[in-house]
Each structure stands twice: as C-alpha cells, then as structure tokens.
Scaffold this motif. Sequence first.
Motif, PDB file in Angstrom:
ATOM      1  N   PHE A 190       0.854  -1.189   0.000  1.00  0.00           N
ATOM      2  CA  PHE A 190       0.000   0.000   0.000  1.00  0.00           C
ATOM      3  C   PHE A 190       0.886   1.233   0.000  1.00  0.00           C
ATOM      4  CE2 PHE A 190      -2.066   3.455   2.382  1.00  0.00           C
ATOM      5  CZ  PHE A 190      -3.245   3.603   1.672  1.00  0.00           C
ATOM      6  N   VAL A 191       0.632   2.138  -0.928  1.00  0.00           N
ATOM      7  CA  VAL A 191       1.355   3.408  -0.990  1.00  0.00           C
ATOM      8  C   VAL A 191       0.333   4.531  -1.102  1.00  0.00           C
ATOM      9  CG1 VAL A 191       2.989   4.825  -2.288  1.00  0.00           C
ATOM     10  CG2 VAL A 191       3.381   2.380  -2.086  1.00  0.00           C
ATOM     11  N   ASN A 192       0.495   5.561  -0.285  1.00  0.00           N
ATOM     12  CA  ASN A 192      -0.358   6.743  -0.353  1.00  0.00           C
ATOM     13  C   ASN A 192       0.522   7.986  -0.430  1.00  0.00           C
ATOM     14  OD1 ASN A 192      -3.359   7.790   0.239  1.00  0.00           O
ATOM     15  ND2 ASN A 192      -1.916   9.156   1.255  1.00  0.00           N
ATOM     16  N   GLU A 193       0.280   8.803  -1.442  1.00  0.00           N
ATOM     17  CA  GLU A 193       1.007  10.055  -1.593  1.00  0.00           C
ATOM     18  C   GLU A 193       0.050  11.222  -1.413  1.00  0.00           C
ATOM     19  OE1 GLU A 193       4.193   9.965  -4.837  1.00  0.00           O
ATOM     20  OE2 GLU A 193       2.662   8.604  -5.608  1.00  0.00           O
ATOM     21  N   LYS A 215      -2.947  10.371  -3.885  1.00  0.00           N
ATOM     22  CA  LYS A 215      -2.900   9.218  -4.782  1.00  0.00           C
ATOM     23  C   LYS A 215      -2.470   8.012  -3.988  1.00  0.00           C
ATOM     24  CE  LYS A 215      -0.481   7.502  -8.917  1.00  0.00           C
ATOM     25  NZ  LYS A 215       0.558   7.797  -9.928  1.00  0.00           N
ATOM     26  N   ASN A 216      -3.163   6.883  -4.182  1.00  0.00           N
ATOM     27  CA  ASN A 216      -2.715   5.676  -3.513  1.00  0.00           C
ATOM     28  C   ASN A 216      -3.068   4.438  -4.299  1.00  0.00           C
ATOM     29  OD1 ASN A 216      -5.288   4.482  -2.526  1.00  0.00           O
ATOM     30  ND2 ASN A 216      -5.421   6.431  -1.431  1.00  0.00           N
ATOM     31  N   SER A 217      -2.517   3.353  -3.840  1.00  0.00           N
ATOM     32  CA  SER A 217      -2.700   2.074  -4.515  1.00  0.00           C
ATOM     33  C   SER A 217      -3.873   1.337  -3.903  1.00  0.00           C
ATOM     34  CB  SER A 217      -1.424   1.226  -4.369  1.00  0.00           C
ATOM     35  OG  SER A 217      -1.079   1.118  -2.995  1.00  0.00           O
ATOM     36  N   GLY A 218      -4.992   1.355  -4.576  1.00  0.00           N
ATOM     37  CA  GLY A 218      -6.090   0.496  -4.165  1.00  0.00           C
ATOM     38  C   GLY A 218      -7.256   1.171  -3.491  1.00  0.00           C
ATOM     39  N   PHE A 219      -7.086   2.352  -2.879  1.00  0.00           N
ATOM     40  CA  PHE A 219      -8.177   2.974  -2.130  1.00  0.00           C
ATOM     41  C   PHE A 219      -8.273   4.451  -2.496  1.00  0.00           C
ATOM     42  CE2 PHE A 219      -6.127  -0.338   0.327  1.00  0.00           C
ATOM     43  CZ  PHE A 219      -7.181  -1.204   0.561  1.00  0.00           C
ATOM     44  N   SER A 220      -8.305   4.753  -3.779  1.00  0.00           N
ATOM     45  CA  SER A 220      -8.103   6.111  -4.248  1.00  0.00           C
ATOM     46  C   SER A 220      -9.144   7.099  -3.730  1.00  0.00           C
ATOM     47  CB  SER A 220      -8.113   6.140  -5.783  1.00  0.00           C
ATOM     48  OG  SER A 220      -9.316   5.586  -6.282  1.00  0.00           O
ATOM     49  N   ILE A 225     -10.008   5.191   5.154  1.00  0.00           N
ATOM     50  CA  ILE A 225      -8.755   4.442   5.253  1.00  0.00           C
ATOM     51  C   ILE A 225      -7.571   5.394   5.226  1.00  0.00           C
ATOM     52  CG2 ILE A 225      -7.269   2.805   4.036  1.00  0.00           C
ATOM     53  CD1 ILE A 225      -9.757   1.295   3.204  1.00  0.00           C
ATOM     54  N   ILE A 226      -7.630   6.393   4.327  1.00  0.00           N
ATOM     55  CA  ILE A 226      -6.530   7.344   4.227  1.00  0.00           C
ATOM     56  C   ILE A 226      -6.349   8.094   5.536  1.00  0.00           C
ATOM     57  CG2 ILE A 226      -5.753   9.446   3.059  1.00  0.00           C
ATOM     58  CD1 ILE A 226      -7.293   8.378   0.560  1.00  0.00           C
ATOM     59  N   THR A 227      -7.450   8.548   6.121  1.00  0.00           N
ATOM     60  CA  THR A 227      -7.375   9.300   7.380  1.00  0.00           C
ATOM     61  C   THR A 227      -6.855   8.420   8.503  1.00  0.00           C
ATOM     62  OG1 THR A 227      -9.242  10.670   6.673  1.00  0.00           O
ATOM     63  CG2 THR A 227      -8.688  10.693   9.011  1.00  0.00           C
ATOM     64  N   PHE A 228      -7.305   7.162   8.548  1.00  0.00           N
ATOM     65  CA  PHE A 228      -6.827   6.237   9.589  1.00  0.00           C
ATOM     66  C   PHE A 228      -5.318   6.042   9.494  1.00  0.00           C
ATOM     67  CE2 PHE A 228      -5.492   1.857  10.414  1.00  0.00           C
ATOM     68  CZ  PHE A 228      -5.688   1.816  11.787  1.00  0.00           C
ATOM     69  N   VAL A 229      -4.837   5.811   8.276  1.00  0.00           N
ATOM     70  CA  VAL A 229      -3.410   5.568   8.086  1.00  0.00           C
ATOM     71  C   VAL A 229      -2.605   6.806   8.462  1.00  0.00           C
ATOM     72  CG1 VAL A 229      -1.630   5.070   6.375  1.00  0.00           C
ATOM     73  CG2 VAL A 229      -3.768   3.791   6.338  1.00  0.00           C
ATOM     74  N   LYS A 230      -3.068   7.985   8.046  1.00  0.00           N
ATOM     75  CA  LYS A 230      -2.353   9.218   8.357  1.00  0.00           C
ATOM     76  C   LYS A 230      -2.366   9.492   9.854  1.00  0.00           C
ATOM     77  CE  LYS A 230      -3.049  12.834   5.734  1.00  0.00           C
ATOM     78  NZ  LYS A 230      -1.711  13.157   5.191  1.00  0.00           N
ATOM     79  N   ASP A 231      -3.488   9.203  10.513  1.00  0.00           N
ATOM     80  CA  ASP A 231      -3.584   9.485  11.951  1.00  0.00           C
ATOM     81  C   ASP A 231      -2.712   8.541  12.760  1.00  0.00           C
ATOM     82  OD1 ASP A 231      -4.921  11.083  14.053  1.00  0.00           O
ATOM     83  OD2 ASP A 231      -5.696   9.142  14.674  1.00  0.00           O
ATOM     84  N   ASN A 395      -7.708  12.254  -7.819  1.00  0.00           N
ATOM     85  CA  ASN A 395      -7.506  11.697  -9.163  1.00  0.00           C
ATOM     86  C   ASN A 395      -6.611  12.605  -9.997  1.00  0.00           C
ATOM     87  OD1 ASN A 395      -9.530   9.223  -9.508  1.00  0.00           O
ATOM     88  ND2 ASN A 395     -10.592  10.797  -8.337  1.00  0.00           N
ATOM     89  N   ARG A 396      -5.555  13.126  -9.394  1.00  0.00           N
ATOM     90  CA  ARG A 396      -4.617  13.974 -10.130  1.00  0.00           C
ATOM     91  C   ARG A 396      -3.852  13.143 -11.164  1.00  0.00           C
ATOM     92  NH1 ARG A 396      -6.555  18.990  -9.206  1.00  0.00           N
ATOM     93  NH2 ARG A 396      -6.412  19.593  -6.988  1.00  0.00           N
ATOM     94  N   ASP A 397      -3.505  13.800 -12.300  1.00  0.00           N
ATOM     95  CA  ASP A 397      -2.807  13.076 -13.363  1.00  0.00           C
ATOM     96  C   ASP A 397      -1.309  12.997 -13.059  1.00  0.00           C
ATOM     97  OD1 ASP A 397      -1.822  15.619 -13.885  1.00  0.00           O
ATOM     98  OD2 ASP A 397      -3.128  15.952 -15.606  1.00  0.00           O
TER      99      ASP A 397
END
Length: 847
Positions: A190-193, A215-220, A225-231, A395-397
């Motif tokens: 899992f990668v989140n940018e 941007k991330n792999s699988g949970f765009s 999920i993003i907030t949980f991981v960041k927190d 959804n940035r290019d």
Amino acid sequence: MRTKLYFLFLLLPVVALAQTKVSGLVKDENGESVPFANVLFVNSNEGTITNEDGRFYLESDETWSTLRVSFIGFETQDIELDQKVNYKMEIVLGSGAEAMSEVVIFSGKTSKDEAENPAIKMLRKIWANKRENGLRQFKQYKYDKYEKLQFDLNTIDSALINSKLFKGMEFIFDQTDTSRVTGKTYLPIFVNEAFSKVYGDNVINKEKEILEGNKNSGFSENQTIITFVKDLYNDYDVYSNYLQFFDKSFTSPISRTGIQTYNYVLADSTFIDNKWCYNIIYYPRRKNELTFKGDFWVNDTTWAIKEINMQLSKSANINWVKEIYMEQEFDIVNDSTFLLARDYFLSDFSFRKKEESRGMYGKRTTLYENYDFDKELDKDFYDREVYNYDKDVYNRDDAFWEENRLESLSKDEAGVYKMLDTLKTVKKFKNLYNAGSILASGYWEIPSLNFDYGPIFSTFGFNDVEGLRIRTGGRTYFGQNDLWRLEGFLAYGFKDKKGKFGLSGKWLVDKKSRLIFSGGYRQDVEQIGASLTTSRDVLGRNLASSSLVNTAVNDKLTSIKLANVAVEIEPIQNLKFRTDLSLRELASASPTFSLDYFTDEAMTTTTGELKQAEVVFTTIWEPGKKTSGFGVERRTANEWFPTFFVSYTRGLEGTLDSDFEYDKLQFSFKKSTRLGGFGQLSISTEVGKIFDEVPLALLSPVPGNQSLFSIFNTYSQLNFYEFVTDEYASVQLEHNFGGRIFNRIPLLKGLNLREIIGIRGVIGNISQGNIDLNRPAFEDLLFEDGMMPTAITPNLIAPSSEPYYEYSFGVGNIFKVFRIDLNIRGNYNFLPDARKVGVTGSFGFYF
C-alpha cells in the motif's frame, strides 16, 4: 483465527534492487559488542549507527567501495567492499589511546552533572534556545508538504511464497525490496502520496493544511482508510517533552525530563553544511519505559537540532510494535534558521518481538520545501471549512505528481501501483479483502445491491427475558459520502417467543451546516437501567441487555416501542444542536420486574404501562475533534478531545395521548488525557435533575453493571435499579499508569504489565413524591403467600445520606490482550444482595 491472520505477517530473504548493502556486528578486541558506533559509506553522507547489540544494516542506491566504522575511544576502521552485497560482517575496533585522551568516555549510567558530562551542558543550551528555533520565531509561515505513506509485508520466506495461500498471486513478490534500517526483505502492499500547502499564524495560534492532491494504490477515494493511516503517524515536534503516537507518550531525547530518563554521551564534532555541530549519543537509563536510543547533531551557536535519529528501546512497554525508527533532518533556511526538511518514520508491526517473527512495516516520509514567512492572512481563512468531497484531489494526473512529488518513488514503490491493480482482479484476493473488511466494519458488503449486511457481531445475544436472541439486519451503502442512509433489523427471542424490529433513516440536507433530518421506529427489549442518559438511538441496544454471563439475575428489562424524529445542525465546526421529538411506550418485559405506578391522586388505581411523548433539545461540543468523509455519517479520525453534553427534555402530557408533563436537565463531560510519562487519565462527570413526579421508567437509575466486563461509566458493584434518583451527580476517574510502577519491580518489569486504578462515586436523591407514586412497583410483586419473588425489585432509594462509591485496581496487558479489575464496593453494604467485591475484565488490542 490467529493462523489465518498470519497472512498479514510474511517474509522473503531475496536479493533486492539496491546497489550496495552491508550488515554485521561491531565488536571490540575483547569480543564485546560496541553499541552506537558510526557506520557510513566513505565519501558519502549515507550512514547509520549500531544498535544496542552492536549490529547494523546499511544500504544505498549508489555503488560504494569502502565502509568506515568509528567510535570515540577506538581506532577508525575502513573496510574495502569487494562486492555489492556484504552480509554478516564482523568488524573489530581496536583501542585508540590518542582518541581516549581527547574526551571522556562514558559507559553504563552517565553523570547528570554538566561539570562532569559536557553533553548535559549542551542539552541545557538546547532547552534554553528551543523557542527561538523552528517556525516559532515567525509571525506567519507557509510551506509545501509532500507525504508518502507505505505499508509493507516483511520477513517473507520461499516456503510462504510457494504456499497455497498465495497460489495464483505469486507475481506480487516481484516487488520485494530490503529495508535500509532493519535489513529485512519486504513487499510493498500500500502506498499513499499526498501533496499539501500548509499555512500557519503563530499570533492567533492557527494552522491550516489544504490538500492539493492524493494518490494511492487500491483505495483512491476512501478517505476513511486514508485518514486512519495518516492518523497512525501523527506529526511530532522533537523539541516537545513527550512525543505522542500509537496512543502513547514517549519521552523525547530533547525533553526537559531527559536527564532523568536518558544517558547522554558527547561522541563527535564536525562541520555540517558549513556549521560546526556536536554529536550526542543517548540511550535509556531504565528498561521497559517508552524511550528511544540513538544520536543527534546540534549546532554550536543556535543550539538547534541539525539531525536526529530515534530507535525504540527493545524493552519498551508497547504492544504489536517490534521496531520504531525515526529520522529528522533540518536545513538552514537563512544563516541562523534551522527548519525541518525531511522526516522519516518506520514502524514494524508484529505479533511477537522476536527477531525472526513476521510482521508489517508502516513507513512515512515527509518532505518540506518552499518556506515563506510573515505574510498575514485573514483569520477567516483559517476558520473556513471544506464541505464537499473534491473528487479531483484524489484523481490527479501524472503531470501533477511529476511537478509536486518532492521525492521520486523507488522502482518498487512505483511498481506497487500496477501490482495492486492486477491483484484486485484475482478472486482469492477479493475474498481475503472481503474477510478483512467484515472484521474491520462488522458489515458484509454486497456492492451489487448497494447494501451492507450486519452488524455481524450482533447476530447472537442472551438475557433472562428473551433467552437466546438472534438478530439480522443491514443498511444501504452506495459510498462513504452518501447523503442518505436507511438501516433496519429483525430479531427474535426463543424464550419470550417474540419478534422485534427497527427501521431508521437519515438525510443530509445541507453539507455546509450539516443539517440532517432523521427518524425511525423500534420495538425491542432494553435495559434502561444501564445508563444515566436516555438513548434515542432508534437502532441502539446496550450490552447490559444481551450479556452472556451476569453476576445477578438480569430480568429487570423493559419492553420499548420508540418512534423518533430529529433534526440536527452543526453551524460551527464540532458544535452540534439537535432536537428530538419522540414517543415511547414502556412496559415491563418480565413477570418478576414491575414498572407499576399510581394513576390517580387517591392512589387507588395502578398501571404498568406508560406512553410518553417528549421533546429533547441537545447541545454537543467536541473541540478539536477531526472527522473523515463528507456524507450523512462521518467517522471520528482522532482521539483525546473533550466532549461537553447538555440536554433539556420536556414531557408533553396529552400530546399523542402522552401520560406525563415534566422537565429534565442533564449535563456531562468526558475527556481522556495523556499525562506524559505518567500514563493516561480518563474522567467522566454527569449531573441531572427531573423537576416533577414521574414513574420509575422515566427516573434516572444509577447505572449498574451485572456483566463480567469492565465498562467505563457504569458501577461494577451495583445491580440494575439498586439506586434510583430524580437528581444526581456522578464522577468517574480512571488512570492507566502504562506500566510505570510495574516496570520498577524486579519480578514484574519483564512482563510489560500495566497498572490501572479507578474510583467512581455518585450522590443523588429521590423525592418522597416519586417514592409514593412508584410504590406499586414493589408492593404489587408479592405472591399470594406474602413472599417476595426470587428477583429483587427496585428499592426506590437513592445515595442521598452519603455518596455511593467504589474503587478498583486493575492489571492490563496480560498476554497483550486481557485486562482484569478487582472492584471493591465502598459503602451501602447493608443493602440486600449488595456485591462487596467483584472481578471484571475486558479484551482488546491496544498498543
């Protein structure tokens, strides 16, 4: 169950893609390990230090031919590297007499006196200058922030790759790499940018972060999920006395209490970016505490930190985390200002702390650039909120990321995007993902119907009225930002042979003010004597009415028919106003429990049924609360914020054939606070008053706890309805020391247990008018022979002569998942069936 969870904790010793890799052990001439020795590639700025066992691992994307190992008091060793990968090296450092004469070398416990230990003198200068360093010295600031979060499976072996679990998914192992910190092979999953612009104002103490891209792999588009991981990885200030993450308070090596917590050694000095800096090594004075080991470089004029690394002490009292490693680098923005440029955080999650055990890495890399200062913005800019979900942000290019990615992705990180896109098409992975989703949310997702079945964990229950109870239900779910949601359930009790059901719906009308309309109906059995605050959650059901094991007969249950409509609004962030209009029909659900009351002034006629319409005005303020999502339901994304609750209830006699007119006022406050190295304190207080005479079903029973579970905000040694009040004040305190005491006891300090103490008290009153009104509730239960039934009926007494209190002593972290509390009743032991001493417990996964 545990075996199946191990699919998250894997490993693979294969050669990865970095150009130069070295690992090994540094010893002295006597064969003793040398901790905290410097290890670096010659002619580079890439290096590390040995751990407390003298071991190291270092890797680089470049090719280097010479490794240098040095430590004060020893001769420096340069080792030629004949190949790119050099594992299990043994390096012996010889004594250096000249070096020994230059500085004083400390071993074991170091002196706390700055006259004897120059590192202490430097530490005091850091404290004296810390407010003049960093962003604090500017009125306003702005910078760009790039953050990369990554989760990796680690310690993967070939047997696991070839196991049936991964059959059909072997291609995922093409992305394996090796950690430069631990030397273990890992697989990115899992990668989140995220790229943000951050604005701050030190004058008004405000900061705002505007997310420009994610941007991330699988949970765009999954902000939860993003907030949980960041927190999970909170930002931290190394100058703070305590660093807060994983629900813990770690003593910073720069803390003002550091002298009592760490040993400090002045190890080296050199120019870094044309600034003379000193190197100080630190390590814990005691085991089992939340501390680090490592070193830092500090400038000799500003006394600002230039570089620091922190590695979790192996004996630290923390669960499920085998390794924590952090690095911070500070750049010179002008001639005298050091500002954070790069922050790296790695944690190794694992069931066990053994070196060979499998686990999962969580990594965060944060880079800071383009600082700008002293440009004032309107206060409204910081208070302005985002109310709508901006799909474009997620959804940035590729062009956006090429421009704003402050650190290039490695080949493996870039490959994980493609790998997961492929993996999501594999049926076996879908099944594993669905199983994990059910465990996390409690619902079984059925995307084709836009419906979630559950909650799964409420399927079975038991009490003395219903016997075995089964429940089925679900909710609509189109996405986490749904503007409306419907939920419902069906239940059946095999003892009372009665069906129960409930249906509710809610609609977010306006996102900016969070104007929500809701309503529903429920027909069920409930234990209303388990809480001071009446719940109007149409689908709610408390543990007290379905606990499998009880310490006393659990028959004082109420049949409830509840219809409720409500409107709520949040005009200011975290300040919510709500109005409910409800109609409740209440009656006893058990032949051994009475809710009878007199219906006439002459007190000749009784009834056990109540029909009551009420309007309730509620205000809830939760300053500092953070949420994720933009729909009708949001999830809380942080902890440690206070909750203030104020409620006014008006009984509407005559409305919808309602029986009583009355007024009820309640106030409560809840807060959990981390007290640095002294643990965590939780406080809950509540006061309330009913201003008129009402039946037992509308009074305020002091919440008992007849289960074997430790439940905060209940009284563990009280039976249901043992005390009944119409005015009350309640206070509950619980303090978790986090092992601070046990860690100092020789026979206990290796067990990582945590001591918990609690005290609970309540004082209240019940008027004579309410006692007289409800006298049939215990008189009518006499059998024909004049004997009382087996179940004890409500006493209709309140703790008015003196406050009722009880206290508890608990031991937590038993086998990492259990907590046991010894509860002792302080007074009112003369009451029938008073439980003087009891044991409760709980189960959970905590760091």
